[in-house]
Design an enzyme around this catalytic site. Sequence first.
Site, PDB file in Angstrom:
ATOM      1  N   TYR A 135       0.860  -1.181   0.000  1.00  0.00           N
ATOM      2  CA  TYR A 135       0.000   0.000   0.000  1.00  0.00           C
ATOM      3  C   TYR A 135       0.898   1.234   0.000  1.00  0.00           C
ATOM      4  CZ  TYR A 135      -3.970   2.885   1.616  1.00  0.00           C
ATOM      5  OH  TYR A 135      -4.964   3.809   1.748  1.00  0.00           O
ATOM      6  N   THR A 138       2.193   6.907   1.760  1.00  0.00           N
ATOM      7  CA  THR A 138       3.122   7.865   2.370  1.00  0.00           C
ATOM      8  C   THR A 138       4.344   8.122   1.492  1.00  0.00           C
ATOM      9  OG1 THR A 138       2.413   7.211   4.563  1.00  0.00           O
ATOM     10  CG2 THR A 138       4.567   8.252   4.409  1.00  0.00           C
ATOM     11  N   ARG A 332       2.342   3.111  40.392  1.00  0.00           N
ATOM     12  CA  ARG A 332       2.721   3.198  38.985  1.00  0.00           C
ATOM     13  C   ARG A 332       2.065   2.068  38.185  1.00  0.00           C
ATOM     14  NH1 ARG A 332       9.015   2.816  39.613  1.00  0.00           N
ATOM     15  NH2 ARG A 332       9.156   3.326  37.399  1.00  0.00           N
ATOM     16  N   GLU A 423      -1.527   5.633  10.782  1.00  0.00           N
ATOM     17  CA  GLU A 423      -2.986   5.842  10.763  1.00  0.00           C
ATOM     18  C   GLU A 423      -3.368   7.141  11.472  1.00  0.00           C
ATOM     19  OE1 GLU A 423      -5.557   4.185   9.304  1.00  0.00           O
ATOM     20  OE2 GLU A 423      -4.035   3.034   8.243  1.00  0.00           O
TER      21      GLU A 423
END
Lengths: 558, 558
Positions: A135, A138, A332, A423
Site C-alpha cells: 500500500y 506515504t 505506577r 494511521e
Amino acid sequence: MEGVDILPHERSKKQFDVDAMKIVWAGSRHAFEVSDRMARLVASDPAFQKDNRSRLGRKELFKNTLRKATYAWKRIIELRLTEEEAGRLRFFVDEPAFTDLHWGMFVPAIKGQGTEEQQQKWLPLAYKMQIIGCYAQTELGHGSNVQGLETTATFDPDKDEFVIHSPTLTSSKWWPGGLGKVSTHAVVYARLITNGEEHGVHGFIVQLRSLDDHMPLPGITIGDIGMKFGNGAYNTMDNGVLTFHHVRIPRNQMLMRVFQVTREGKCVQSNVPRQLIYGTMVFVRQTIVADASSALSRAVCIATRYSAVRRQFGSQDGVETQVIDYKTQQNRLFPLLASAYAFRFVGEWLKWLYTDVTQRLQANDFSTLPEAHACTAGLKSLTTTATADAIEECRKLCGGHGYLCASGLPELFAVYVPACTYEGDNVVLLLQVARFLVKTVSQLGSGKEPIGTTAYLGRVQDLMQCRCEVQTAEDWLKPSVMLEAFEARSARMCVARAQNLSKFANPEDGFAELSADLVEAAVAHCQLIVVSKYVYSSSCANLKTCRVRFNYPWTMGV
Amino acid sequence: MEGVDILPHERSKKQFDVDAMKIVWAGSRHAFEVSDRMARLVASDPAFQKDNRSRLGRKELFKNTLRKATYAWKRIIELRLTEEEAGRLRFFVDEPAFTDLHWGMFVPAIKGQGTEEQQQKWLPLAYKMQIIGCYAQTELGHGSNVQGLETTATFDPDKDEFVIHSPTLTSSKWWPGGLGKVSTHAVVYARLITNGEEHGVHGFIVQLRSLDDHMPLPGITIGDIGMKFGNGAYNTMDNGVLTFHHVRIPRNQMLMRVFQVTREGKCVQSNVPRQLIYGTMVFVRQTIVADASSALSRAVCIATRYSAVRRQFGSQDGVETQVIDYKTQQNRLFPLLASAYAFRFVGEWLKWLYTDVTQRLQANDFSTLPEAHACTAGLKSLTTTATADAIEECRKLCGGHGYLCASGLPELFAVYVPACTYEGDNVVLLLQVARFLVKTVSQLGSGKEPIGTTAYLGRVQDLMQCRCEVQTAEDWLKPSVMLEAFEARSARMCVARAQNLSKFANPEDGFAELSADLVEAAVAHCQLIVVSKYVYSSSCANLKTCRVRFNYPWTMGV
C-alpha cells in the site's frame, strides 16, 4: 528456590472467577476458544520459535520471517483455517511481515475502492498469493497531509494509459511495508491529472516487479529504508522506498469504484458515497484500540508477575519484601492494569459503533459520521499514546531486568510505538477532535443537538455550574460521581477554548495560536469517553459475575 | 532541492554568539578545544565508522566493538593522548564497551579501596591492560539492596585464603559489563565471613580467566546474559553472569584500605574515613548529570533540525508550513531545549560541589555530606528520568522518520534508558531524598540550620505564607519570581508530608504508606535545585555575553 512458588500463591488469592474473566476479555466464549486453540498451535510448533529473534542480523532475521510467513500460509491451507482463525494465528506468530500489508491493506483497498470487474480480476490472484501487494501512500515528504502527495498519474488519451511519475526526491514513496523486498504489486496513491487538470489523489494498481525473476520493472527503483527501532520488532518488515520514472499502466488499473476516468479522459463521480471510506477508518481504528489493550495487557502482565517474584529491602526474618507490596510500585503499576481493561472495553464498544455506522451508511444516513470519526480518531490517539508510555513504564518497573530482551518488554515497546504515528499522528488526530468539539460547542442552542459521545455537551449549562459532591475517598468509587467529574472537566475546557477562539478575527489564526490548549481539551474529552464506556462495561451483568474490582480507573493514561 | 537551504537560513536568524555559546556549553575554552579536536579525529577515521552498527547480528557487532576498542587504545598510545583527551575520544567513539568498566569501575575501585601495596601490584597491570577488569556487584536477586548480596567470602585461616562462593541461584553475579566475554579479573563484592561471623559486604580482586588461554578458571562459571534493548546500543557490551563454586583467593586480594582482615582472621577498621566512598558517589553522579545534558542535547538537536526542514499542511503559495512553526510542536520541543541547558549548568555546578566535598573530606569535615549526597541522588534521578522521556518525545516529534535508526533517536533512547536504573534506581533515590527532606524539616527550630540546597527550608515560615505576585505572563520571566514559586511549592510539600508522617505511631509504616506522596515532594525539591542553578548560571557574566534567551525553563522535566 523459594521464588518458584510465589506465583501460584499469589494466584490462589484471586477474588474473581478467572475463567469467566477470560471470556469477558476475549469478547465471547467463541472468540476465547479460537484464540486459545491458535495460541496452542503456534506455541507447540517449533517452526514458529521466537527466542532467537533479537540476536539475528538483519539479513538472517528477514530470511527467518519469509520462512515463517510461508510456513504459516501452508498451515492455514492445510488446516483449512477460517479467516478468523488465520487472523488469530498470525496474531500469535507475532511478527510484522509483508503479509500484514497484503491482507490488511492491499486486498481491502481493492475490495473497497475497486469496481466489480477490478475485484474479479485482481482478488483471486491476491487470495492465492500469486501476486503480493503493498500500500504505497506515504511519501518521504508527506505523511499526515495526504492531499499534499506529489506522485503524479497523468492520463495519456492516445494510449489509454496513466503515466505514474515521481517528480521530486520528496515524492519518493517511503515506508510501505512489504515494498522493500517482497511485493510484486502496489496500490499507489497519486495526484490524478487529465487534460492538464488536477483531480485530487486516487489509488492505482501498479505492478512493481517481474513475476518471472522478481526484478523491478523498467522505470521503477526500489530499496529497503533500513533498520528501525529495536532488535526484531519491525525489522522483520521490508519497509521500502519507491520511485517511478514515467511508468505506464492501463487505464483500468485506476481504482474506479468512487471516481472514474473515461476513455476520453473525462472524470466522473460514481453514485457510490465517498463517505464509505470513513466506515473503513472506523474499522481500522477499532482494531488499533483493540491492539492497544492487547499490548498493554502483555506489558502489565510481565511487570505484575515480576513485581510479585522480585523482593528487595525491608528484610523481615531474612525474607525481603515483594516489590508489589511497595506503594511506589502499586501507584505506577495498578493504573496501567486498570487502563488495560478500560481500553479492552472501549475497544469492544467500538465494534458496536462500527456496526452501527456501517448499517447507517448502507441506509444513506451520514448523520452520525462526523461524531463517530472524531470519537475513533481521539480514542486511537489516547489509547496508543497511553499504551506506548505504559510499556516503557512497565519496563522500568522491572528494574534492570526490564532492559534485557528476555523480559519481552524492549521488543514490545519497539514494535508498538509506531502505533502513535501511523494511521494518523496522535497530535494531529487530537487537533481534529478539538476542531469537532469547538464546532459542537458553537452549535449549542442552534437546535442541533450533540449526539453520541458528545451528548453530554447538551447539558453544558448544568456542567458549568455543578459542584463535586465528594466527601470521602470512597465517594470517588461511585460511577456517577466519576462520570460527572470527567464530564464537567471536559465541558468546561471545551467552552473555555471556544470562548478564547472567538476572540480571534480569523478562526484559523486562533486555532493555530491556541492549538496546545485545544489538544488538552481533546484529551479531556477522550478520557471521558474511555471512563464512560468503562463504567458502563464494568456495571454490565456479564462482568459483575466475575466480581472484578478495579483500582483508580480515573488516573489512567496521558 | 529547496529543503537543503533551510538550515543555513534558520541559522542566519540566530540572536546570540554561537561560538561563545560553544565555550559556555563545553565549560571552558580548553574543554571545547579538546572536545572539538577529538570529535574531528574520530569522525575522520573510517575505523570508527558507526553507520553499520544497527544492521549487524550480535556476534559481528561484538567483534566489531573489540576491533574498535583495540584500535582506540592503539591510537591513544600512538598519539600520546592525555587522560582527558582519551576520555573525550571514547565519548565520540560512542559505543559502550568493556573498556568503560575497566577504566571507569575496576581501576577506580582499586585506587579507592585498595591499600598502597595493592595499588602498586595491580594498577600497573591494569594501566597496560595486561589484565582487564570488571566490577561484579549486582546479583540476579539484588540490585538496589547492596547489603542483601548473597555471595560469600569466607576466610580460611589455615591457608590464609578467602573462599568465594555463590550459595544460591539468586546470588549469581548478573549484569557486570565486560564480564561475559572479555574480563580476566573482577572486583567481586561479597559478604565477609571470618570465624563464623558476618562483617558486611566488601570488595575482593578475583581472577576469572586464564591469562594463557582465556578460559574460565576452575570453579568459575561465566556467561553472557543476552540481548538488550535496541540494535547496537548496549549489545556492544558483554554484560555477564558469574557464579563461584568455592573459589580460593589469597587474603591480600581483599581490598583493605578501609577494613582489614588480619592473618589470624581478625577484623580491623582502618583510620581511613568510610565517608570517602560518598565523595566518589558525588563524582559518579556528576558525570551522569553531565551525560544527561549531552544525550538530551543530541536528541533536541535532531528534533529541532527535523522540525525546521519538515513541512506539512498549511499550504501557502504551494509551500507548506515548517513544522517548527506549529505551537503544538514548539510546546513539546522548546521546554526540552531549555532543559538541556539547565541540566548542563547544574552539571557544571556539581563539579564545584564535588571539589568542595572532597576538600572538606580531606579536612575531616563531614558536615555537608548528607546534604550533598541527597542533592546528587535527586539530581541523578530527575535529570535521567527527564532525559529518557525527552529522547522518546523528540523521536515522536520526528514523526515516522524518528522510527528509523537513520534518525539516530531509537539507538540514543535504547542506549540511554539504563541510566534511569543503574547507580541507583530513580524511584529509590527519590525516596532517599524524601527521607533527608523530612529529617531536615523535623530539625527546623532545633538550632540545626539547613544548608546548601536545603537552605531555603530555613525560611519555611515565610514560604508557607507568601503569595505569588505575578500579574502578567511576563512576570514569570523574573528569576526571583520563578525561584520563590519553586521554593514555596517544595517547602509546602515537604512540611505537609512531614506532618502526615507524624500521624503514624511507627515512622517506617508511615514512610511506606506515604511513599508516593514523598516521591512527589522530592521531585519538587529537585526541580527547585535545577531552577536555582539555572537562574544563577544564566545570570552569570559569561553567559550574558552570549545573549541567549530561553523559553519556559519552569516547565522542564518530570
